[in-house]
Design an enzyme around this catalytic site. Sequence first.
Site, PDB file in Angstrom:
ATOM      1  N   ASP A   1      20.243 -17.345  -2.801  1.00  0.00           N
ATOM      2  CA  ASP A   1      20.918 -17.970  -1.647  1.00  0.00           C
ATOM      3  C   ASP A   1      20.022 -18.232  -0.440  1.00  0.00           C
ATOM      4  OD1 ASP A   1      22.545 -14.734  -1.222  1.00  0.00           O
ATOM      5  OD2 ASP A   1      20.569 -15.393  -0.496  1.00  0.00           O
TER       6      ASP A   1
ATOM      7  N   HIS B   1      15.172 -14.661  -9.460  1.00  0.00           N
ATOM      8  CA  HIS B   1      16.051 -15.582 -10.204  1.00  0.00           C
ATOM      9  C   HIS B   1      16.052 -16.974  -9.602  1.00  0.00           C
ATOM     10  CE1 HIS B   1      18.333 -11.771 -11.675  1.00  0.00           C
ATOM     11  NE2 HIS B   1      17.249 -12.014 -12.398  1.00  0.00           N
TER      12      HIS B   1
ATOM     13  N   GLY C   1      22.503  -3.265  -2.551  1.00  0.00           N
ATOM     14  CA  GLY C   1      23.537  -4.168  -3.069  1.00  0.00           C
ATOM     15  C   GLY C   1      23.279  -4.696  -4.461  1.00  0.00           C
ATOM     16  N   THR C   2      22.818  -3.802  -5.349  1.00  0.00           N
ATOM     17  CA  THR C   2      22.669  -4.233  -6.738  1.00  0.00           C
ATOM     18  C   THR C   2      23.209  -3.171  -7.684  1.00  0.00           C
ATOM     19  OG1 THR C   2      21.120  -5.013  -8.453  1.00  0.00           O
ATOM     20  CG2 THR C   2      20.280  -3.345  -6.926  1.00  0.00           C
TER      21      THR C   2
ATOM     22  N   GLU D   1      29.212   1.421  -3.520  1.00  0.00           N
ATOM     23  CA  GLU D   1      29.591   2.338  -4.612  1.00  0.00           C
ATOM     24  C   GLU D   1      28.356   2.989  -5.236  1.00  0.00           C
ATOM     25  OE1 GLU D   1      32.929  -0.939  -5.874  1.00  0.00           O
ATOM     26  OE2 GLU D   1      31.549  -0.214  -7.414  1.00  0.00           O
TER      27      GLU D   1
END
Length: 248
Positions: A104, A119, A186-187, A214
């Site tokens: 992004d 990526h 965040g992965t 999480e």
Amino acid sequence: MEELIGQAAEIIMNSKFTMALTGAGISVESGIPDFRSADGLWSKFDPAEYASIYSFRAKPEMVWEMLREMDKVVSQARPNKAHLGMGKLEKMGYLHCIITQNIDNLHQMGGAKNVIEYHGNSSTLSCLWCGKKYKSEEKRDEYPPRCECQKILKPDVVFFGEAIPEYALNRSFQLASSAQALMVVGTSAVVSPVNTIPAIARQNGAKIIEINTERTHLTDTVTDIFLQGGAGKVISDLVEAVKGNEKN
Ligand code: APR
């Protein structure tokens, strides 16, 4: 949490070479859904059907149904406090390289200069037939976007079944083996080979700081400090703690 933030700030300030590995979770607060959370992209589109290079070659119009949804949110997205905070840490000399799985461009828009894109990046499109390249915004109103040779264009992102850019692969493993601290932000760390970076860094003595809403499979295996929460707030608090330490 404040104490953990303080410990993470200490590690980052004492590290001579700090890297970050980021995933889709860091861009969720910019309005871009991640992939594997409950309402993630893969809950709407089966990646085996929509995100493989084989599907794109066979049914590009179908794959563009998913790409169009992603493009709508990515093209409107702006860097959030997490991207901006990491750009600030880089500027302050406490973050030396970001390896991102995201396509992004938000790290660069958030001020980071040293970004390795595992990526690819969705801001350009390529023709798999004549090789011509376009800026995504040139073709934003066309759906699916076509090359002047009339073939359907492909975003310059890595689909399942495609190789990771050689440079990204080599550079990231080389840097991971010399990092003294690694922020994992965040992965879910389920996609290889990028998900081996934390273990490589740890094997070479790096301290692992994980930031996630999480726990992941890294949390109880390689993570030294787990900062549970949204990346925007956690990284902002981390930057404030570093600034506070600098003053003392
Ligand atoms: N702050 C921090 N972490 C978050 C937030 C947030 N606001 N929101 C979600 N997360 C966490 C989730 O808990 C999850 O662990 O971000 C992680 C996102 O995981 P995935 O959706 O699996 O995304 P990612 O790890 O980037 O996927 C890797 O898989 O499908 C491929 O190419 C795709 O690059 C992607 C790769």
